[in-house]
Design a protein around this motif. Structure first.
Motif, PDB file in Angstrom:
ATOM      1  N   GLY A   1      28.382 -33.039 -22.785  1.00 28.76           N
ATOM      2  CA  GLY A   1      27.114 -32.621 -23.374  1.00 28.76           C
ATOM      3  C   GLY A   1      26.164 -33.787 -23.617  1.00 28.76           C
ATOM      4  O   GLY A   1      25.396 -33.798 -24.567  1.00 28.76           O
ATOM      5  N   VAL A   2      26.222 -34.793 -22.726  1.00 27.62           N
ATOM      6  CA  VAL A   2      25.366 -35.971 -22.859  1.00 27.62           C
ATOM      7  C   VAL A   2      24.360 -35.979 -21.719  1.00 27.62           C
ATOM      8  O   VAL A   2      24.730 -35.768 -20.564  1.00 27.62           O
ATOM      9  N   LYS A   3      23.096 -36.199 -22.045  1.00 28.49           N
ATOM     10  CA  LYS A   3      22.076 -36.286 -21.001  1.00 28.49           C
ATOM     11  C   LYS A   3      21.888 -37.743 -20.627  1.00 28.49           C
ATOM     12  O   LYS A   3      21.577 -38.568 -21.471  1.00 28.49           O
ATOM     13  N   ALA A   4      22.102 -38.054 -19.346  1.00 31.44           N
ATOM     14  CA  ALA A   4      21.987 -39.453 -18.945  1.00 31.44           C
ATOM     15  C   ALA A   4      21.484 -39.567 -17.519  1.00 31.44           C
ATOM     16  O   ALA A   4      21.663 -38.671 -16.700  1.00 31.44           O
ATOM     17  N   GLU A   5      20.815 -40.702 -17.249  1.00 31.30           N
ATOM     18  CA  GLU A   5      20.405 -41.041 -15.889  1.00 31.30           C
ATOM     19  C   GLU A   5      21.418 -42.043 -15.357  1.00 31.30           C
ATOM     20  O   GLU A   5      21.738 -43.025 -16.030  1.00 31.30           O
TER      21      GLU A   5
ATOM     22  N   ASP B   1      24.719 -48.043 -13.546  1.00 30.98           N
ATOM     23  CA  ASP B   1      23.926 -48.175 -14.760  1.00 30.98           C
ATOM     24  C   ASP B   1      23.670 -46.794 -15.354  1.00 30.98           C
ATOM     25  O   ASP B   1      23.158 -45.917 -14.670  1.00 30.98           O
ATOM     26  N   ILE B   2      24.069 -46.628 -16.597  1.00 36.83           N
ATOM     27  CA  ILE B   2      23.837 -45.345 -17.267  1.00 36.83           C
ATOM     28  C   ILE B   2      22.793 -45.557 -18.353  1.00 36.83           C
ATOM     29  O   ILE B   2      22.954 -46.430 -19.206  1.00 36.83           O
ATOM     30  N   THR B   3      21.723 -44.772 -18.290  1.00 40.11           N
ATOM     31  CA  THR B   3      20.698 -44.891 -19.322  1.00 40.11           C
ATOM     32  C   THR B   3      20.380 -43.523 -19.904  1.00 40.11           C
ATOM     33  O   THR B   3      20.572 -42.500 -19.238  1.00 40.11           O
ATOM     34  N   GLY B   4      19.908 -43.513 -21.121  1.00 41.07           N
ATOM     35  CA  GLY B   4      19.566 -42.256 -21.768  1.00 41.07           C
ATOM     36  C   GLY B   4      19.482 -42.463 -23.262  1.00 41.07           C
ATOM     37  O   GLY B   4      19.534 -43.601 -23.739  1.00 41.07           O
ATOM     38  N   GLU B   5      19.379 -41.352 -23.987  1.00 43.13           N
ATOM     39  CA  GLU B   5      19.301 -41.469 -25.437  1.00 43.13           C
ATOM     40  C   GLU B   5      20.646 -41.149 -26.063  1.00 43.13           C
ATOM     41  O   GLU B   5      21.403 -40.347 -25.532  1.00 43.13           O
ATOM     42  N   GLU B   6      20.916 -41.768 -27.162  1.00 44.73           N
ATOM     43  CA  GLU B   6      22.143 -41.532 -27.913  1.00 44.73           C
ATOM     44  C   GLU B   6      23.390 -41.648 -27.046  1.00 44.73           C
ATOM     45  O   GLU B   6      24.210 -40.743 -26.961  1.00 44.73           O
TER      46      GLU B   6
ATOM     47  N   ILE C   1      29.770 -45.443 -25.286  1.00 44.69           N
ATOM     48  CA  ILE C   1      30.134 -46.858 -25.418  1.00 44.69           C
ATOM     49  C   ILE C   1      31.358 -46.999 -26.323  1.00 44.69           C
ATOM     50  O   ILE C   1      32.325 -47.650 -25.971  1.00 44.69           O
ATOM     51  N   GLY C   2      31.305 -46.330 -27.467  1.00 45.12           N
ATOM     52  CA  GLY C   2      32.453 -46.356 -28.380  1.00 45.12           C
ATOM     53  C   GLY C   2      32.512 -47.621 -29.198  1.00 45.12           C
ATOM     54  O   GLY C   2      31.666 -48.511 -29.062  1.00 45.12           O
TER      55      GLY C   2
END
Lengths: 212, 76
Positions: A77-81, A94-99, A104-105
């Protein structure tokens, strides 16, 4: 490389069956005809042999990694580019996005786990060994800068006090950043002690006879 | 959560069609049981459980949002 072999009444039919199974477009695939169909029997019913073809295509490790990570992000349920670049046999994802903190943990634990599993999953599909390095929102870069600063600061403390300093447990990659940051300091020596996953870097003064 | 474990396991094993995940939950805990073909056990556990631990780390991260604990067991 991914391969499919199929038979069909016609060459065309066999090729399409392979393309369907592989889920690849025809332009990207290499097609070999293994056996042409024959019609020897009466009315073409008896004694016919089907067409047999082999279709293969080279998979790109970067694309595999991105597809895999996209599925994981969706399931979490994570939105990422997600994008990739290649440097030699290393593929940087490369993973980018919000929250993206949950990806990462704590101290990059989840990021390391994702990278480890992605490497296994992609290597399984490839003939040769590839290395996938994942970064999330520039975490690795920031962490490296933090570790280098920490190493320099602690080395100054060791020189001032003469007492050795033991760092918190780190993974091999992070330990190497510390060793590398201090390798040119001729008053300081660094080494690791303890067993994984609790292996720690120790920063200490070089003994005087080693300095010369 | 169940889907996530399935995606991870299927990408690692040789027999993805034999991967199954059973999920049971209480208020605070989600129990996931991952079942793979016996010859694939090593592929989801790894040396000293390294792969199993990586799977658990990722699944726990996903559960942080729910504020629940997750427990992943592996069986054949």
């Amino acid at each position: 490389m991914r391969v499919a072999e199929k038979t069909g009444k016609t060459v065309e039919e066999a090729i399409n069956a392979c393309l369907d199974e592989l889920g690849v477009e025809r332009e990207k695939a290499k097609i070999e005809i293994l056996e042409e169909p024959t019609k020897r029997g009466i009315f073409g019913i008896f004694g016919t042999t089907p067409a047999k073809v082999r279709v293969s295509y080279e998979v790109c490790p970067g694309e595999l990694a991105c597809d895999f990570l996209e599925k994981i992000c969706n399931a979490m349920g994570v939105k990422a580019e997600i994008s990739y670049t290649r440097k030699g046999s290393n593929w940087f994802v490369d993973i980018t996005g919000e929250e993206l903190g949950i990806l990462i943990g704590r101290r990059g634990d989840t990021l390391e786990a994702l990278q480890y599993i992605t490497n296994l999953a992609v290597s399984k599909e490839m003939a040769e060994r590839v290395r996938i390095i994942i970064d999330i929102e520039g975490y690795r870069q920031r962490r490296e800068e933090t570790l280098v600063r920490l190493a320099k600061r602690l080395s100054e403390k060791v020189k001032r006090t003469g007492h050795r300093v033991v760092l918190e447990p780190m993974n091999p990659h992070e330990r190497r950043i510390i060793h590398t940051a201090l390798q040119d300091d001729n008053r300081i020596s660094t080494f690791s002690e303890g067993e994984e996953p609790n292996r720690k870097v120790v920063i200490s003064l070089k003994r005087t006879k080693e300095i010369s | 959560m169940k889907e996530l474990v399935e995606i991870l396991a299927k990408a690692l094993v040789d027999n993805p069609e034999e991967v199954m995940v059973a999920q049971s939950e209480t208020d605070k805990t989600i129990h996931l049981q991952l079942i793979v073909a016996s010859e694939d056990m090593g592929k989801v556990i790894g040396k000293q459980g390294r792969i199993a631990n990586a799977i658990r780390t990722i699944v726990k991260a996903a559960a942080v949002k729910d504020g629940r604990r997750v427990h992943v067991d592996i069986d054949q």
